[in-house]
Structure formats: C-alpha cells, structure tokens
Design a protein around this motif. Structure first.
Motif, short mmCIF file in Angstrom:
data_model
loop_
_atom_site.label_atom_id
_atom_site.label_comp_id
_atom_site.label_asym_id
_atom_site.label_seq_id
_atom_site.Cartn_x
_atom_site.Cartn_y
_atom_site.Cartn_z
N ASN A 1 45.91 44.72 42.29
CA ASN A 1 45.98 44.79 40.83
C ASN A 1 45.97 46.22 40.30
OD1 ASN A 1 46.04 42.04 40.63
ND2 ASN A 1 43.83 41.81 40.42
N PHE A 2 45.35 47.11 41.06
CA PHE A 2 45.20 48.49 40.61
C PHE A 2 46.49 49.29 40.74
CE2 PHE A 2 41.10 46.96 41.95
CZ PHE A 2 40.31 47.29 40.88
N ALA B 1 43.76 32.60 35.06
CA ALA B 1 45.01 32.75 35.82
C ALA B 1 45.93 31.57 35.55
CB ALA B 1 44.70 32.86 37.31
N ARG C 1 37.42 44.84 33.90
CA ARG C 1 38.68 45.39 33.39
C ARG C 1 39.50 44.36 32.65
NH1 ARG C 1 37.24 46.85 38.30
NH2 ARG C 1 37.26 49.04 38.85
N LYS D 1 50.29 40.57 41.41
CA LYS D 1 50.20 40.34 42.86
C LYS D 1 51.32 41.08 43.60
CE LYS D 1 48.74 37.80 46.42
NZ LYS D 1 47.38 37.62 46.87
N THR E 1 37.85 33.46 35.79
CA THR E 1 39.11 34.13 36.16
C THR E 1 40.13 33.14 36.72
OG1 THR E 1 38.09 34.76 38.25
CG2 THR E 1 38.20 36.44 36.58
N ASP E 2 39.66 32.13 37.47
CA ASP E 2 40.59 31.12 37.98
C ASP E 2 41.29 30.40 36.84
OD1 ASP E 2 40.21 31.58 40.59
OD2 ASP E 2 39.23 29.69 41.08
N LYS F 1 34.11 33.50 38.76
CA LYS F 1 35.16 32.83 39.54
C LYS F 1 35.81 31.72 38.71
CE LYS F 1 37.24 31.31 43.34
NZ LYS F 1 38.60 31.24 42.84
N GLU G 1 39.41 39.00 42.02
CA GLU G 1 40.24 39.13 40.83
C GLU G 1 41.03 37.85 40.59
OE1 GLU G 1 39.67 41.46 39.06
OE2 GLU G 1 39.00 43.15 40.27
N ALA G 2 41.46 37.68 39.35
CA ALA G 2 42.16 36.46 38.96
C ALA G 2 43.39 36.22 39.81
CB ALA G 2 42.58 36.56 37.50
N PRO H 1 49.15 37.26 36.42
CA PRO H 1 48.58 37.43 37.77
C PRO H 1 49.63 37.49 38.87
CG PRO H 1 47.29 35.83 36.55
CD PRO H 1 48.47 36.17 35.68
N THR I 1 28.78 36.07 40.00
CA THR I 1 30.02 35.89 40.77
C THR I 1 30.56 34.47 40.65
OG1 THR I 1 28.50 35.83 42.63
CG2 THR I 1 30.09 37.59 42.61
N ASP J 1 52.75 38.61 38.55
CA ASP J 1 53.40 39.92 38.46
C ASP J 1 52.53 41.00 39.12
OD1 ASP J 1 55.42 38.73 36.94
OD2 ASP J 1 54.33 39.07 35.07
N PHE K 1 42.73 42.70 34.02
CA PHE K 1 42.46 41.70 35.07
C PHE K 1 40.99 41.76 35.45
CE2 PHE K 1 44.15 45.62 36.88
CZ PHE K 1 43.12 46.00 37.70
N GLY K 2 40.53 40.73 36.15
CA GLY K 2 39.16 40.73 36.66
C GLY K 2 38.14 40.64 35.54
#
Lengths: 443, 315
Positions: free
Chosen positions: A270-271, A412, A214, A265, A408-409, A405, B255-256, A261, A401, A263, A210-211
């Motif tokens: 996320n970690f 997702a 990572r 959440k 990652t959006d 964004k 994060e996503a 994403p 950033t 799951d 994710f992110g």
C-alpha cells in the motif's frame, strides 16, 4: 557392575536433559553486590538497534549500578516472542511497546500500573503524548518513547506539474477532493475533470488512504463521527455523520480519484503507490519520512484537512516504555531510572531523533533546531508538533487488532462495490460490537 | 548337566520376558535423546493444546476451563466454515493436478536423455526457494498493473483480472503457484519409484505389442501405485497445512483487502488459526481449531488408507 554403569549413564543423561529444559525457562539472576541486571526488550531494524545500543552504553556509564540485557527482533517477531515470554514467565522487565498494543497487554494484566510514578515524577509540561496511554479510568500504563502523529503528505512535483497550489492549513476534505480531481490522470494524461477521462486506465491518483492510522478512521472523526465511544467498549459506527463521511469516500473511489484496495494491491504494498509517485497525497505518520527521504521524493506535509464543521483530527500513536507486572522490585526501580533517563536526557533524545524514527518525546528537543532542521525533508516539520494539539488515539483498546480487522475488511468490501453505505454501516456496527462484547462482557 | 543347561536357558528366557536385556537397555538409552524430545515437544505440547482447547486462554494469563465452549463457538462461526471450504477447495484443485503433473514430469525425466540432470535441477529449484522469493516471481506474472498474465490477456483483447484480490481467482491462482513451487519435490519421489520398475516389464510389454501410452497406463501406473498413494497423502496433508504461502501472498499485513483476500476468499484454516492465536490473543479458540483440523486430516487419511485396497498394488 555393568548395571551400575548403565544406571549412572542414564542418570547423567537425565540430568543433562533436565538442565537443558530448565535452562530454557528459568532465568538465572546474575546479581553481584548491588548491581541490578535489567532485562529490556525493544523491536528494531538494523539502524535503530545500533542507536539503541549506543544509548544503552551511555546510560550504563552514568548508572554504573545497572547492567542492561536486551531482547530485540524485527516488529512482528518481537511481539510473538514477547507474548510467549510473558506466558512462560521470563519476559523482559521493561519493554518498548507499540502504542496500539499497550492496552492489549494492560487489560490482560501483563504490565504494571505506573500511575503513581507518572504523576509524581514525570513532568507533563515537558513531555509530549503522556495522555495517550491513560485509560478511561485515568490510569497510566506507559511513558512515551517516541511519538507518531499523522499529517497530509503531498508530492510537490505532481502538484507543480498539474499547476495546483499546495495544500494549506485551511483545507477541508472537500478542498482535498477538488484538488484530487486535477491530480488524477489517465494513461493519456487527461485529468478526472476532462470528459474524455478514462476511468479504466488511471496512471496517477489524487489521494490514497488505507489501514487504521492512515485511513478512513481519520475522515470519520473529522466529520464528527468515529468508531468507538469514549469508554472504548461501544460501537458508534451507526451515525449520520459517519454515513456522510463514508459517502464522501465512496464517491472518490467510484470516480477513481482514490485507488481502491485492488488498485493499491497492484503496487505490491500500500505504501508503494505514494513512494513511486503514482499518488499525489496520502495520510501518513512521521515514521514514513525515512522511507520517503530514501526514495528521494520531493514532498512536504500539511495539517490534516477539516471536516464540514471545521473539526479536525489526526491519528497519534505514542510508542511507550512499559514495565512487566511480574518484575522484581529492584528491577522496577531500575526500569524507572531508565525511563527517567530516556525522557529527560537531551543526549538520549537527540541520539534517538537522529534515526528519524519518531518525534522526540521531550518537548524542548522536539522544538529545537535539531529536530525542526529545514535542510532535511519535509521542510515543514513543525506541522507534526502543531498537529499534536488536535490529535487523538485511533481508539486503541484491548481488542484493537480484532475490531480493526472487522472495520477494514468491511471497508474493503464497500470500496470494491460489494455493497452500499447502509449495509456497510449495519454490518460493521454489529461486527465491531460483537468483538467488544466478547471481551468486555467477560471481564 | 543337560538338565542344568536347560534350566539356565529357561531362567534367562524368563528374565528376558520380564525386562529388557542389556542390549535392549542400551538401545533405549541411545534413542533416549529422541524419546525425551518426543515426549516433551510432541506429546507434551499436544496434550497441552488439547487442554487449552477446552479453556479460555489469552496466552498472558493462566487458562480458565470452559468445557466445550470453544468448540460450540467454532461450529457457529461463519468464518470457520468459510475457512474450511477454502481449504477443501484448495485441496480439490491442488492434489489431483499436482500428483498427475509430478508423475508426467517424472516419466519424462526418467528417459535417458542428454542434459537430464539440468532439467531435473530446474524443476527442483522452486522447491528450495523461500516463499518470499516465490511471491516476487509470482508477482511478476500476476500483478494486475505490470504482470505478464494481464499483458497477455490484453493482447488477446480480454479484460485484465485482479488475480490475487478477486474472490473467484484467488484460490485457483494460489493453487497454480503452489503446484509450480513444489511439483519438483513430488517428481523426485516418483523418479525414485520409477527406477524401481524393472525394465523387463517394459520389454515384455513391447513384445506383446504395447505402444508408449499403453506402457504408461498398463505398466507404469500400476507399478508405481504405492508411490502414488504416498504422494497423494503427502499432498493432502500439505494442502491442509498450507500457511506460509497464503500468509505471504494474501494475509501478511493487517491493511484492508489483504487479510486472507477479499471477503476472506483465501482465508484457510491455518491462517484463521494463526490470526486467532497471535493477533487476537485467543489461544484456546485457536487450539480448538487445531484439533478440529487434526481430526479432519485423520479422517481423510484413514479413508484414503481404506480406499487404497482398490487401486494400490504391492508386489
């Protein structure tokens, strides 16, 4: 008489107000004799703050002509405060910047070009990660303070339980997926290979990503693709290599080998999925070892898997010392003394390594028993140092950033099956290019 | 003698008109700390942000005048419309439901019952809790894996939902949590209003044969309409300015899938503005968003003031 008194009271209040207001913006320089007061900023949590204060005290002892005043706050607050301080003209003379933010400040003219100092006084052979703060024109903007590099983290207990051999340095991303199939379990304990596997009640996932550092970026790179070209001003999302990599990821999501994403959440952050032992493998950076050790996880690290053509990629973030462009000359000099102390003093390096926040920047310390200590987890710390050979930045630039964004959006959406791979690629390509043009065409 | 007196009076009257007398000056002096604060931190910053909204300003460098660029860009930005709609949608769900619920609670807790203070306190507790705490409590209910809501659905044989990441659910769920958190505050305002209603009114109504529902509808509601008006305006403003909740629950990390919800389904104007200003260094653009937000709120409030003549009674 009355009037006079009234005026004097009014004057007094006015004066007090003026003092109050000016006191907020102007910084009185308290310089006695040859003593320099260096104003330094760094983001911190309680353990790093304590350690930094100890190192500063030692530095002041050996450099009696420098007195350090600090500004510190937790990560998010720190950068908000710093940005407003720069705007008001009272920012620290020197601060520790997150590696992903260096170019953001550099290309907006907030930090000093220190190419001269770096090339003349810093020894490349003795320092890790110096190249990661060099821009495409060859200018240096910062000196590494601590290095973060990515690796494949795996939960040994889950591997043992499933009878799957641990990841090796020869793994490809396909090997990782094959292992994930055996490590993904539903509520009845059946793995993803079993015809009776229930996709709707997955209790344990093989692999999570994710992110940015990572995440998908690393897989795209290993497949020969990527997000930005070397000038960092053009999107290269639209490529056959990227398409292959994206299809590999979507396939894993659809088979529920990797949590999507939504799951993730459900784990609050996320970690937590990996930390709570519900995920067997995860890409993570060195800093994660602190929380993993805290959670008492039985884990180790392996190098990032290879792409189909044997290409390998791992993310690196070189958190760095940068100098304020507006700092006065003698403060710049003092700042450089601090940086030299930080990068050359074994004492400072060892102290900082103890907090376990980053890989030491000084090579001799990084290669010492002190850092590689096999008694603490992960046993295989050498992986991080070996990884530096093929690691690269995550295309950090002035609008990092903002493009992340978009990236990652859209990812997702893709992972939630809102659209297909082709639409993801066109949409992301256009979205990222727009962000880049908006900034770089104006320059 | 008389003439002299009147002359003096006239003189002092002129003086009064020209400037402030000593009392007035002292008054001004005593409020001056507030006035200075107001001029510097309210008027000053507003004027500055108005100026920034017409400029390209990255916070780190001095602003460059670009005229109406930011506004032109804003009206072409699909994300702006998305954020505007999300904000309006939130308000439509939030204001009527919360106002009505607060009134009901206030009426219920205005009775002379045992343990009244305890119940009032219970409803006020979430108001003073921070959003971070509320987020944890809400997670216990709406977490898709371990949450109470999904456990309940599965007992009924229904499919579990991804409450805070689902495009359809995210705003209604956020509204529900927001109402729960702050209904107690509006309840207190209503309670104060209710206590201003004289018991004679109810007695008169009883004599006329009104039942409890009629008393509520014909006496309480009209008598409290002034308070209701205040509550509606406060709630509308709060709803448009809601930032903290959305930030904590769906917007904090980069994060996503967690930035303003899936497909920006919970990206509200304040979050949109914050992100432009502090994540993307676009203070000029963010200032333009702030001013548009201000104008929208001003328009809505003016409309509400106009409409109040139709339903608000003051006597």
């Amino acid at each position: 008489m009355k009037k006079k008194r009234f005026l004097s009271v009014l004057g007094l209040i006015g004066l007090a107000a003026a003092l109050l207001i000016s006191g907020c913006s102007s910084q009185s320089s308290t310089q006695q004799g040859d003593k320099v007061e260096l104003y330094m900023g760094y983001s911190s949590d309680p353990p790093t703050k304590k350690k930094m204060e100890e190192i500063i005290a030692k530095f002041e002892q050996s450099h009696p002509h420098i007195k350090i005043k600090t500004m510190t706050a937790p990560y998010d607050d720190f950068y908000q405060k710093l940005t407003t301080q720069i705007a008001a003209g009272n920012a620290p003379d020197l601060w520790q910047s997150d590696g992903t933010k260096v170019f953001g400040y550099a290309q907006r003219g907030a930090i000093l070009d220190i190419t001269d100092y770096v090339t003349k006084e810093i020894s490349k052979d003795e320092l890790n990660g110096l190249e990661f703060n060099k821009d495409s024109e060859g200018k240096y903007w910062g000196v590494p303070q601590g290095i973060q590099v990515g690796a494949l983290f795996y939960n040994k207990d889950l591997f043992d339980k499933a009878g799957v051999p641990y990841p090796t340095a020869d793994w490809t991303w396909d090997d990782l997926k094959a292992a994930s199939v055996k490590l993904t379990l539903d509520a009845n304990g059946k793995n993803a290979d079993d015809p009776a596997f229930d996709k709707k009640s997955v209790k344990q996932y093989g692999f999570a990503f994710f992110g940015s550092s990572r995440g998908a970026f690393n897989i795209l790179k290993a497949y020969g693709g990527g997000v930005l070209d070397p000038t960092l001003t053009k999107s290269i999302i639209n490529s056959p290599e990227n398409k292959k990599a994206v299809e590999w990821m979507v396939d894993g999501m659809q088979r529920k080998l990797f949590p999507n994403p939504a799951d993730l959440k459900a784990f609050q952050s996320n970690f937590k999925a990996f930390l709570s032992g519900a995920v067997a493998m995860q890409i993570d950076i060195y800093a994660a070892t602190t929380s993993m050790n805290g959670a008492g996880l039985n884990y180790d690290v392996a190098p990032m898997p290879k792409g189909p053509d044997g290409k390998r990629f791992a993310p690196v973030i070189a958190n760095s010392w940068v100098i304020n462009k507006k700092a006065e000359e003698e403060k710049v000099k003092a700042a450089k003394e601090w940086i030299t102390y930080w990068t050359t003093s074994d004492e400072a390096q060892k102290e900082w390594t103890e907090v376990g926040e980053a890989i030491p920047v000084k090579k001799s310390v990084a290669n010492s028993e002190m850092f590689l200590n096999p008694a603490t987890k992960p046993e295989n710390k050498k992986v991080f140092l070996d990884t530096l050979e093929f690691a690269g930045t995550i295309d950090t630039n002035a609008v990092f950033t903002e493009w992340v964004k978009v990236f990652t959006d859209n990812l997702a959406e893709l992972f939630m099956d809102k659209y297909g791979t082709d639409e993801f690629i066109t949409k992301t390509d256009q979205g990222i290019q727009k962000v880049l043009d908006d900034f770089f065409k104006k320059q | 003698m008389l003439e002299l007196q009147t002359k003096q009076q006239a003189k002092s009257a002129v003086k009064k008109r020209k400037g402030l007398d000593s009392e007035g000056r002292w008054g001004l002096l005593l409020v001056s700390p507030y006035l200075i604060h107001f001029l510097v931190f309210v008027v000053g910053t507003s004027v500055a942000s108005l100026y920034f909204s017409f400029s390209d300003y990255d916070i780190l460098n001095p602003p460059k005048w670009t005229g109406l660029d930011n506004y032109a860009k804003l009206f072409e930005d699909p994300l702006f419309y998305r954020a505007l709609w999300n904000t309006v949608y939130f308000t439509i769900l939030y204001v009527p439901a919360k106002t009505f619920l607060a009134l009901l609670l206030a009426v219920a807790l205005n009775q002379k019952l045992k343990g009244l203070k305890f119940f009032r306190m219970v409803h006020f507790l979430p108001v003073i809790s921070s959003w971070t705490v509320i987020a944890y409590v809400a997670d216990a209910v709406f977490n898709q894996r371990i949450g109470f809501a999904n456990a309940f659905l599965s007992k009924l044989g229904l499919a579990p939902q991804n409450w805070l990441i689902d495009e359809f659910w995210v705003i209604p769920v956020l509204v529900l949590i927001a109402i729960w958190k702050s209904v107690g505050y509006m309840m207190i305002i209503f309670l104060a209003g209710l206590q201003g209603i004289s018991s004679d009114m109810y007695e008169a109504a009883s004599i006329d044969g009104a039942n409890a529902w009629q008393k509520f509808w014909r006496v309480t509601v009209p008598m409290i309409s002034g308070t209701t008006f205040l509550v509606v305006i406060l709630n509308t403003i709060y709803s448009f300015q809601n930032f903290e909740q959305i930030f904590v629950m769906t917007g904090g990390s980069t994060e996503a899938g967690s930035t303003g919800g899936a497909n920006n389904a919970s990206l509200v104007l304040m979050l949109f503005m914050f992100r432009q200003a502090f994540s993307f260094f676009k203070m000029g653009y963010a200032s333009a968003i702030a001013w548009v937000l201000f104008l929208i709120l001003l328009a809505i409030t003016l409309i509400q003031f106009k409409l109040q003549k139709k339903w608000v009674h003051y006597d």
